[in-house]
Design a protein around this motif. Structure first.
Motif, PDB file in Angstrom:
ATOM      1  N   ASP A 172      -2.118   2.850   9.512  1.00 49.99           N
ATOM      2  CA  ASP A 172      -2.607   4.198   9.800  1.00 49.99           C
ATOM      3  C   ASP A 172      -1.515   5.262   9.883  1.00 49.99           C
ATOM      4  N   ILE A 173      -0.254   4.880   9.829  1.00 46.41           N
ATOM      5  CA  ILE A 173       0.823   5.867   9.927  1.00 46.41           C
ATOM      6  C   ILE A 173       0.875   6.663   8.627  1.00 46.41           C
ATOM      7  N   ASP A 174       0.841   7.994   8.737  1.00 46.08           N
ATOM      8  CA  ASP A 174       0.714   8.840   7.550  1.00 46.08           C
ATOM      9  C   ASP A 174       1.996   9.575   7.155  1.00 46.08           C
ATOM     10  N   ASP A 175       3.123   9.184   7.695  1.00 50.14           N
ATOM     11  CA  ASP A 175       4.397   9.830   7.391  1.00 50.14           C
ATOM     12  C   ASP A 175       5.417   8.744   7.041  1.00 50.14           C
ATOM     13  N   THR A 179       0.812  -1.222   0.000  1.00 46.92           N
ATOM     14  CA  THR A 179       0.000   0.000   0.000  1.00 46.92           C
ATOM     15  C   THR A 179       0.844   1.269   0.000  1.00 46.92           C
ATOM     16  N   TYR A 229       6.534   5.694   9.461  1.00 45.65           N
ATOM     17  CA  TYR A 229       6.163   4.324   9.056  1.00 45.65           C
ATOM     18  C   TYR A 229       7.392   3.424   9.014  1.00 45.65           C
ATOM     19  N   TYR A 242       0.354   0.055  11.692  1.00 43.53           N
ATOM     20  CA  TYR A 242       1.197   0.381  10.532  1.00 43.53           C
ATOM     21  C   TYR A 242       0.377   1.007   9.403  1.00 43.53           C
ATOM     22  N   ARG A 258       0.248   5.390  -0.720  1.00 48.38           N
ATOM     23  CA  ARG A 258       0.223   6.208   0.495  1.00 48.38           C
ATOM     24  C   ARG A 258       1.325   7.258   0.519  1.00 48.38           C
ATOM     25  N   PHE A 259       2.495   6.913  -0.016  1.00 44.94           N
ATOM     26  CA  PHE A 259       3.647   7.814   0.023  1.00 44.94           C
ATOM     27  C   PHE A 259       4.219   8.014  -1.381  1.00 44.94           C
ATOM     28  N   LYS A 271       7.345  12.893  14.716  1.00 45.82           N
ATOM     29  CA  LYS A 271       6.475  11.788  14.333  1.00 45.82           C
ATOM     30  C   LYS A 271       7.109  10.433  14.608  1.00 45.82           C
ATOM     31  N   ARG A 324       8.909  16.432  11.414  1.00 46.66           N
ATOM     32  CA  ARG A 324       8.897  15.022  10.988  1.00 46.66           C
ATOM     33  C   ARG A 324       9.588  14.136  12.014  1.00 46.66           C
TER      34      ARG A 324
END
Length: 194
Positions: free
Chosen positions: A120-123, A57, A127, A118, A61-62, A192, A189
């Motif tokens: 749900d981590i948005d950075d 994914t 991650y 994992y 996502r990134f 996070k 960052r």
């Protein structure tokens, strides 16, 4: 640079806080026979599959990941999927079981971690710090112990599979470190990573 030094401090803290004594699929299960060993194989197969899924994914996502990192992520997706298949082969050999993961419920720690935390981590830095630098390192340590034990007691198939996976886990850990170094360069960052 000053921010990179701060990143190293945060990265060390994440490693220390997250992986100090944690053991993912419990290494002692591999010292058993019968149902506990079958359970260990099932959990490990599910963990490798879940790792492959959550990494698959990442490109969506990134999208900011650089091409060389995307290639390494693709390699990890493939390796984790193949590792799941290799562990399933141990179930066939030892228990004559054609393991169907879709009919099995892994331990709650595994499902919560891979399909909740994992996912749900948005950075990207956060991650990869959590999944690769910490989680894959935990799996690496467990597999090194399993490999040594299996070799010692003559569980050759388990030793062979674990020894095949160990260098790939080292690559996954290093990939996590590379992404953290690349993307956790600002104080925001780096926070996070905590």
């Amino acid at each position: 640079s000053p921010s990179r030094g701060l990143g190293d401090v945060y990265k060390r803290q994440v490693y220390d806080d997250t992986i100090s004594e944690r053991t993912f699929v419990y290494a002692e299960w591999f010292k058993e026979t019968g149902e506990p060993l079958r359970e260990a194989y099932r959990q490990l197969a599910c963990a490798e599959y879940a790792s492959s899924w959550v990494h698959s994914t990442l490109l969506e996502r990134f999208p900011e990941l650089e091409l060389d990192l995307k290639i390494k992520v693709a390699r990890q997706v493939w390796e984790d999927a193949r590792q799941s298949k290799d562990v399933k082969s141990l179930l066939i050999e030892a228990f004559d079981e054609d393991f169907a993961m879709q009919d099995f419920t892994p331990v709650k720690e595994l499902t919560d971690c891979f399909y909740g935390y994992y996912a749900d981590i948005d950075d990207p830095g956060a991650y990869f710090a959590a999944h690769n630098a910490a989680g894959e390192r935990t799996a690496l340590r467990m597999l090194e112990k399993v490999s040594a034990y299996a070799r010692e007691v003559g569980m050759h198939s388990l030793a062979r599979v674990a020894e095949k996976i160990v260098p790939e886990e080292r690559f996954h850990v290093r990939l996590g470190e590379q992404v953290v170094e690349k993307y956790a360069t600002t104080e925001e960052r780096q926070k996070k990573l905590e």
